[in-house]
Motif scaffolding. Sequence first.
Motif, short mmCIF file in Angstrom:
data_model
loop_
_atom_site.label_atom_id
_atom_site.label_comp_id
_atom_site.label_asym_id
_atom_site.label_seq_id
_atom_site.Cartn_x
_atom_site.Cartn_y
_atom_site.Cartn_z
N THR A 177 -14.16 -5.31 8.75
CA THR A 177 -12.76 -5.78 8.53
C THR A 177 -12.16 -4.61 7.49
O THR A 177 -11.04 -3.77 7.87
N GLU B 95 -15.18 -7.35 15.28
CA GLU B 95 -13.91 -8.36 14.92
C GLU B 95 -13.97 -9.37 15.91
O GLU B 95 -13.29 -10.24 15.57
N PRO C 153 -3.86 -12.17 -4.11
CA PRO C 153 -2.82 -11.09 -3.68
C PRO C 153 -1.37 -11.35 -4.29
O PRO C 153 -0.72 -10.55 -4.50
N ILE D 144 -5.27 -12.22 8.43
CA ILE D 144 -6.93 -12.72 7.95
C ILE D 144 -6.59 -13.61 6.98
O ILE D 144 -7.26 -14.83 7.34
N ARG D 145 -5.42 -13.69 6.20
CA ARG D 145 -5.25 -15.00 5.29
C ARG D 145 -5.18 -16.22 5.97
O ARG D 145 -5.35 -17.15 5.81
N ASN E 51 -6.93 -6.04 0.49
CA ASN E 51 -7.71 -7.27 1.31
C ASN E 51 -8.91 -7.90 0.54
O ASN E 51 -9.56 -8.73 1.23
N ARG F 22 -11.95 -0.99 9.12
CA ARG F 22 -10.77 -1.01 10.05
C ARG F 22 -9.63 -0.73 9.34
O ARG F 22 -8.74 -0.23 10.07
N LEU F 23 -9.37 -1.53 8.54
CA LEU F 23 -8.34 -1.26 7.77
C LEU F 23 -7.93 0.10 6.97
O LEU F 23 -7.13 0.69 7.27
N PRO G 210 -4.35 -8.00 6.22
CA PRO G 210 -4.62 -8.79 5.26
C PRO G 210 -3.77 -10.09 5.62
O PRO G 210 -4.50 -11.16 5.59
N LEU H 217 -8.32 -17.40 7.45
CA LEU H 217 -8.84 -18.04 6.47
C LEU H 217 -8.37 -19.39 6.05
O LEU H 217 -9.11 -20.28 5.95
N ILE I 299 -16.51 -19.18 2.18
CA ILE I 299 -16.52 -19.84 3.39
C ILE I 299 -17.97 -19.47 4.35
O ILE I 299 -18.53 -20.51 4.80
N ALA J 15 -7.92 -16.48 -2.46
CA ALA J 15 -7.44 -15.76 -1.37
C ALA J 15 -5.88 -15.70 -1.16
O ALA J 15 -5.26 -14.77 -0.51
N PHE J 16 -5.09 -16.21 -1.71
CA PHE J 16 -3.66 -16.66 -1.95
C PHE J 16 -3.06 -16.27 -3.12
O PHE J 16 -2.20 -15.70 -3.30
N GLY K 112 -12.65 -14.74 -0.09
CA GLY K 112 -12.51 -15.93 0.60
C GLY K 112 -13.26 -16.23 1.67
O GLY K 112 -14.08 -17.16 1.88
N GLN K 113 -13.34 -15.26 2.43
CA GLN K 113 -14.31 -15.33 3.74
C GLN K 113 -15.52 -15.48 3.42
O GLN K 113 -16.55 -16.13 4.12
N VAL L 163 -9.26 -11.43 0.17
CA VAL L 163 -9.56 -12.12 1.34
C VAL L 163 -10.78 -12.32 1.70
O VAL L 163 -11.23 -13.34 2.13
#
Lengths: 291, 558
Positions: free
Chosen positions: A165, A132, A279, B10-11, A212, A168-169, B7, B14, A222, A275-276, A218-219, A215
């Motif tokens: 990630t 991380e 969720p 992280i968002r 998540n 870990r969550l 999250p 991002l 990218i 990503a937005f 999205g990662q 997200v």
Amino acid sequence: MAATTAAPAIRVRSVQWGRALRLGLPLIPVLLLVIVAVFGPAWVPYDPERIVAPPYRAPGGEHWFGTDSNGMDIFSRTLAATRLNVVVATITALAATLGGMVLGLTIGMGESASGVWGVLFRGIARILDLFEAVPAVVIALVVVAFSGTSIPSLVLVLSIVLMSTQARLVRTEVLAVRNEAFVDAARMTGQSEAGLTIRHVLPHSAMPAMENAPVVFGQAVILTASLGFLGVGLPPPTPEWGAMIAQGAADAAVGRWWPATFPSIALILAVVIVAFLIPRLLRGRRGRSQG
Amino acid sequence: MRTTTGPAAIRRRLLGAGGLVAAAALALAGCSSGTAPTDDSSSTAGDARDELVVATSALPSTFNYDGGTGSGAENEELSRNTMAALIKNVVEVNETSGLPEQNLYEFEGELAESYDVSDDGLVYTFHLRDGVLSQAGNPLDADDVLWSYERKWLAPTATNKSLNNPVITDPLSQFQKIDDLTVSVTIAAEGQGHLLLSLMANNTGYIYDSDLLKEHVTAEDPYAVQWSMENANHGFGAYTVDSFTPGQELILAANPNWYAGELPIQKVTYRVVADPGTRANMVASGDADIAESIRPVDRADLAQTEGVKVTDFAFTNLLVSLGMLTNRAPFDDETVRQAFAYAVPYQSIIDNVYMGAAARRVGFLSPTLPGYSEDSYPDYEYDPDKALELLAEAGVTTPVAFTLTVPNWLPDLEDAAVQIQSYAADAGFDVAINKVSLADYNAGGPAATFDAMLRRNYAIVQSPTYVLNLLFNPDNGHTRWVSEEYRSIIAEANAQSDALAPETVDLWLEAERLRLEEMPLTVIAAVPQLNAFRADVQGHVNRSDNAIQFSNLSIGAE
């Protein structure tokens, strides 16, 4: 009386409409993204991997987004890249989430153990912390150097990088859930550790990772683009947003703005949508089901 | 409380990353200044105008070649400006281009005042200039010459041995000190004289300051090679390294001991600018006097930009070529290789990648070679029907799939590969492009691991035998092409008394024709030097090493 009964009914309907709008509006761009990813390559006016015109045609009637340094149609390539970037990101999000759940569960349940296993699991937990702390693109660059660049290896690399990630969550949730009374009760009924982990701990620990997942998607988009931008992505001329941006960046510096701009916009839109908005969509649906 | 791993956090990250990508891309797209000059009169580098600023893509990786790790244009240019040889090619103004170019067949003294040749053509005697001092202040003498050649052969990492074949094979016996300022070199065959002089005039012939280097000899480093790779200013060149900040800046200062006197350019500052578009903008706006390693498309734009010029030499030896690995499928079949030579879109590459500034070339031999003619050469042009016909004749299944490797630091080669992939699809070939790093590229070629590879390189020594042998070493040549007939033709030419006589030139051409028929490698085009200069920078010479030699430059009206 009639008037007094109609007002609440209208209010209820407007509340329902408002909720539908709140749920439906984010759905439109998500659906559009899916449709473009699925059908986009079939709609493109030109073969996205063939030279179809002289290089650097400015955007216009024949080539809506212009042509790139090779004479390939940027509109066709941007659209075709949607499928590749979305598919890679979707598989990555699924693999990283599933892998992260398994890893997080295993570590979370095992790190309180005494002896070698406990040390081992606590060590793995610290390694995840380390992951991380290091930028994902750096880890991805190192792994790509060994695994090479192809779609399967790219998915593998991204899944490994982004799994930490998710793990870990899940681990954080497991640490809270494993000492709950209902887990102890299940243990006292004679269930094996593996059995109670799957039946009782997993359902109560997986939700953060699932939330998540968009997200991670999205990662992944990218990161794929970043690797392409750094020149270690998929082989040319595979249509991929990052590689297209990298190829067009030097052009932008000398006034040919179009080769990098359109894939940049597509990249931003895809990340924002997934990503937005997803969720938000999930929260809305969960709220409705709870309501 | 803000969490760092949840999250939402992280968002946020991002969003930051997405925003960064967006900002970078859109800023590049939106805020670019184009190629219009901002102020022609403010051209860079201070008021003195005896200083130059060079925008470059990278700095040299070593101060010396002999470690065997010094390939690359940056290293070549540094050594050209900080080292000197006994002789050099004569520079003349080309009638066609009106620009100064090396005469590849005439030589004159550099550190040597003159040289003469014995009547039998076997002994070359070099008369060193008196009073020449090294950058460290040590006088040049015959011992420097002998020690330099001894080092070129006996240092553990020496790479010169194969390059000097067959003319210099044992410098310890071939080089003789006549007196402190006279050295003779004896060769085995009269016809190898041009090769000897070509080798001695280029990086293979640089002379070291032996007094300085001997001070740094150790048991592990008996010729101070390692020391000289890490420490500059151990030669007799026109410039000294004044400062070096890795990855950022290199400053050269005129050598006060330079034999030819004071130089018009006293200081050269290299600045590393990674993006080629930005380098092009710098020379357009006057922030740099010279931009190196620009893209062909930017070169074409700059050619039309006021206050900037590019050099359109009549001839360059900067060749783009495509080699095929001949010892395994699919290119172990000569007919398949010939078919692929018809599948390469030569003119499209010239037009679309090099913006029409490249010239179609088919061979490695210089067109300036006396009596040069391509009349006997096979005519390879893009002809998909001919390619398909040959593939059918070869009895192979189409499409023929293979991987074409390109270096990831030369965008023009990647663009050329994409052109080839796109056009060759219609000619029965399925080309996958493999972009590799410098290290993988340099290792994979000699190790014969690539089906095919694109190169952009040049033979610094423009002697026919050197040029024809350079890429076809049977042990480490990247095509692994072995032809006894080719070797015997070259050997026959080497045995002639004059390498440039018409009958010898016919032999060189015959060797080239044979190579074209068996087609282990197809030359695509000679490409222009990818540099741009402010209009007031004068004197850039077309050299076979394609380096900018600052001692030739000056600043002033055209």
